[in-house]
Write an enzyme that holds these catalytic residues in place. Sequence first.
Site, mmCIF file in Angstrom:
data_model
loop_
_atom_site.group_PDB
_atom_site.id
_atom_site.type_symbol
_atom_site.label_atom_id
_atom_site.label_comp_id
_atom_site.label_asym_id
_atom_site.label_seq_id
_atom_site.Cartn_x
_atom_site.Cartn_y
_atom_site.Cartn_z
ATOM 1 N N LEU A 161 0.992 -1.273 0.082
ATOM 2 C CA LEU A 161 -0.315 -0.090 -0.076
ATOM 3 C C LEU A 161 0.919 1.269 0.207
ATOM 4 O O LEU A 161 1.937 1.079 0.906
ATOM 5 C CB LEU A 161 -0.832 0.186 1.437
ATOM 6 N N HIS B 227 2.605 -5.227 -16.497
ATOM 7 C CA HIS B 227 2.023 -5.051 -15.143
ATOM 8 C C HIS B 227 2.887 -4.436 -13.846
ATOM 9 O O HIS B 227 2.425 -4.238 -12.854
ATOM 10 C CB HIS B 227 1.490 -6.505 -14.592
#
Lengths: 487, 143
Positions: free
Chosen positions: A211, A409
């Site tokens: 995160l 990605h």
Amino acid sequence: MNQVWQGRLEKIDDYRWKIPRSYKPGMKVPGLILASDSLIPSIINDKAVDQVANVAFLPGIVRYSLAMPDIHWGYGFSIGGVAATDPSEGGVISPGGVGYDINCGVRLLRSELLLDEVKPKLEKLVNALFSNIPCGVGSSGDIRVSHKEEEEIFIKGAGWAVKKGYGVKEDLECTEDNGAIKGADPGGVSDRAFERGRKQSGTLGSGNHFLEVQIVDEIYDDKKADIFGLFKGQITVMIHSGSRGFGYQVCDDYVKSMVTALRKYNINVPDRQLACVPLDSPEGKAYMGGMRCAANYAWNNRQCLTYLIREVFERIFNKSWTDLGLALVYDVAHNIAKMERHVVDGKERFLCVHRKGATRAFPPHHVDIPEKYIEAGQPVIIPGDMGSFSYILAGTEAAMTETFGSTCHGAGRNLSRSAAIKRCEGRQIDKELFNKSGIIVRASGRSTLAEEAPEAYKDVKEVVEVVHRAGISTKVARMRPLGVIKG
Amino acid sequence: MEPYEIIEHTADVGLRANGATLKELFQNAARGMFAIISGDERHDDVTPGTRRTIQIKKEVDALEELLVDWLSELLYIFNKEKILFKIFRVHELNNDGIKGDAYGERMTPGGTAARTEIKAVTFHGLTIQENMRGFSCNIIFDV
């Protein structure tokens, strides 16, 4: 175990390399790797290229076994692998082409906050995020669900979280497949998978999951950035997580049954991890039903994480998340298999696109992208390592014609985890990041920091540059990390 | 011959397991897997108190399938019950299945923490090879 690629790699142009079918008898199509001259040495230095060739054995594979520039050695498929199979030509589905972390993916939240407002509270914010977001090995969270609710998550995906008040309908509009892929079948989910999924909604996990609190530090395309609601100096939040133990169990159950089914369907693949069955077989349909449950579980998980993050921001900044403008830019899957329509040699075909460490990159005006992004194309989110940049790109028509609407990605690993630990022995990566770049890092394990150290990854700039120049997605903005939570 | 060694893999973690017999190979593969999970390679001679019996009945063409089943079963119990296994005894092993015991200690909050999350045991490149000293294989774990 590393070995230099010994086969022939034909350079087509500055960004395209072909593995001819003659490399391995049994390849049904050639391989195509998108990479630059400077990325090629690290690519041929491990087994990834051989894996691209192995994927070309899959029955019903169409055109190419593809690899994006962040390609590296995985298991079965390489990471960064894309393969489309046609069910009308005996095309198969391979759980190894999706991976254990089904619908591992990334979402980006924007805000109205600027650096001046965040900087004085950054440490407090990062600490609060670290203590409020369950992370680490096998972490479980406060969101616990009954068997019936779990089934609802499998079918409704992020829509379940929104119904519970953990988000708003605008979040769903900005999520790939509106946060729930159709055709999920809880009947294809084992009791073990059900059990593992019960306590893990709203948990980050470990390894490369993270995160990040970031700042937009470069805009490449003003118009598209404006459409995505991004501007220079803006604070953003990025989430990287997946379907947790639930997805691992679904994949594990099906890989095992498909290894057995290879004989039944008389399929020959050079690696058991590529075990597959025809898409229209009972086993293939069961896997698709179960895999979609896991994909929906992952979208719900990232939605629950969003809720927890918004709560922390509200507390730290003493404002509602809507006042803070903490809206979802987009959410993309990068480990998934989806039935999509693609034009091949002038003919529309309904194909199963496996993306193993690859992101969908649909162009402007595509029917499957949110109305508000119709002129810009689908947002593509590319995380870098924790010391460098992340990018937001937009999908293009070239991706549709060349890569089944897919792009890279992430940065892609360069060093194995053990090599990274050796390289970082005696160093304190979190202190280094703070002293060098002012990045505040919190991790549940010190070894995670070494394994995930910036030098363990390829240069994300170079990977993004290749997809941009090859035309399969186009750069919109760049984000720099300010605070990182690692699992 | 080392019971196991951790080998390089770019994205994941690999293990080379060895054994004078197939049973020993299966035991050592399990030891290696839990060394990766715990980050602790010390071998404990004292048998820990918590035991779980693993019994898998399955007709297989290749023992590699049973090896993945055996390790996956131990991983499942670890995830469910948080038992860090250390000692393994395989009693029966043939093409109809496997039976064995695993001994370990339950993890407690604040106690030993797991270091690496293994998502799954993969079949990638997995071949049990017979050599002069017994049996060996390379196993790749998704982490």
